[in-house]
Design an enzyme around this catalytic site. Structure first.
Site, PDB file in Angstrom:
ATOM      1  N   LYS A   6      85.874  47.309 -77.445  1.00  0.00           N
ATOM      2  CA  LYS A   6      84.407  47.338 -77.426  1.00  0.00           C
ATOM      3  C   LYS A   6      83.857  48.400 -78.371  1.00  0.00           C
ATOM      4  CE  LYS A   6      84.304  45.676 -72.664  1.00  0.00           C
ATOM      5  NZ  LYS A   6      84.302  44.297 -73.075  1.00  0.00           N
ATOM      6  N   CYS A   7      84.411  48.459 -79.559  1.00  0.00           N
ATOM      7  CA  CYS A   7      84.079  49.485 -80.545  1.00  0.00           C
ATOM      8  C   CYS A   7      83.463  48.824 -81.772  1.00  0.00           C
ATOM      9  CB  CYS A   7      85.369  50.229 -80.917  1.00  0.00           C
ATOM     10  SG  CYS A   7      85.218  51.453 -82.227  1.00  0.00           S
ATOM     11  N   GLY A   8      82.660  49.569 -82.503  1.00  0.00           N
ATOM     12  CA  GLY A   8      82.116  49.055 -83.752  1.00  0.00           C
ATOM     13  C   GLY A   8      83.198  48.714 -84.758  1.00  0.00           C
ATOM     14  N   PHE A   9      84.365  49.329 -84.621  1.00  0.00           N
ATOM     15  CA  PHE A   9      85.486  49.055 -85.527  1.00  0.00           C
ATOM     16  C   PHE A   9      86.396  47.933 -85.022  1.00  0.00           C
ATOM     17  CE2 PHE A   9      84.501  53.578 -86.499  1.00  0.00           C
ATOM     18  CZ  PHE A   9      84.176  53.432 -87.838  1.00  0.00           C
ATOM     19  N   THR A  10      86.122  47.384 -83.845  1.00  0.00           N
ATOM     20  CA  THR A  10      86.971  46.347 -83.253  1.00  0.00           C
ATOM     21  C   THR A  10      87.232  45.170 -84.196  1.00  0.00           C
ATOM     22  OG1 THR A  10      86.321  46.995 -81.021  1.00  0.00           O
ATOM     23  CG2 THR A  10      87.242  44.799 -81.271  1.00  0.00           C
TER      24      THR A  10
END
Length: 159
Positions: free
Chosen positions: A35-39
């Site tokens: 659930k990360c912007g980098f996912t």
């Protein structure tokens, strides 16, 4: 001389794996989160893994919930997310800590071998990557903003 082959890690399935199982491979070890912007980097990591596996390259994913609580799921939820969302085929390991007193010993080793900006050891965020050569030695640390596509040439140079 120490190497990553001196460590074991549990897969998402719970099976304990000696990292010596990856002897002779070039590795990219990544702390991941769902659930990360980098996912979306999972897509690029899977592409690298699929494109370069025949040359002896593997991505090893280590879910971590230490940054913004962005990996809240259990092993089954993480496995389902990786498979259903990004069709991840590279090895995924059990959720670990990468910083602090409960940090996994592998990550203590990685951080000591390849320090971050201004010599810092701690991991700053999800999707920090460590490039490891065929002898199990850490070659370089990449930050979360370094996309799989951006570092492909450095991986290929070790193959």
């Amino acid at each position: 001389m120490a190497s990553i082959y001196d460590f074991n890690a549990a897969k998402l399935s719970g099976e304990d794996v000696p990292l010596s199982e990856f002897k002779g491979d070039v590795l990219l070890i990544v702390n991941t989160a769902s659930k990360c912007g980098f996912t979306p980097q999972y897509e690029g990591l899977e592409t690298l893994h699929a494109d370069l596996a025949h040359k002896g390259f593997k991505v090893l994913g280590f879910p971590c919930n230490q940054f913004g609580k962005q990996e809240p799921g259990d092993a089954e939820e993480i496995a389902n997310f990786c498979k259903l969302t990004y069709d991840v085929t590279f090895p995924m390991f059990a959720k670990i800590d990468v910083n602090g007193p409960s940090a996994h010993p592998l990550y203590e080793y990685l951080k000591a071998e390849a320090k971050g900006l201004m010599g810092s050891k701690s991991i700053k965020w999800n999707f920090t990557k460590f490039l490891v050569d065929r002898e199990g030695q850490v070659v370089k640390r990449f930050g979360p903003q370094d996309t799989p596509e951006k570092i492909r040439s450095e991986i290929e140079a070790l193959l």
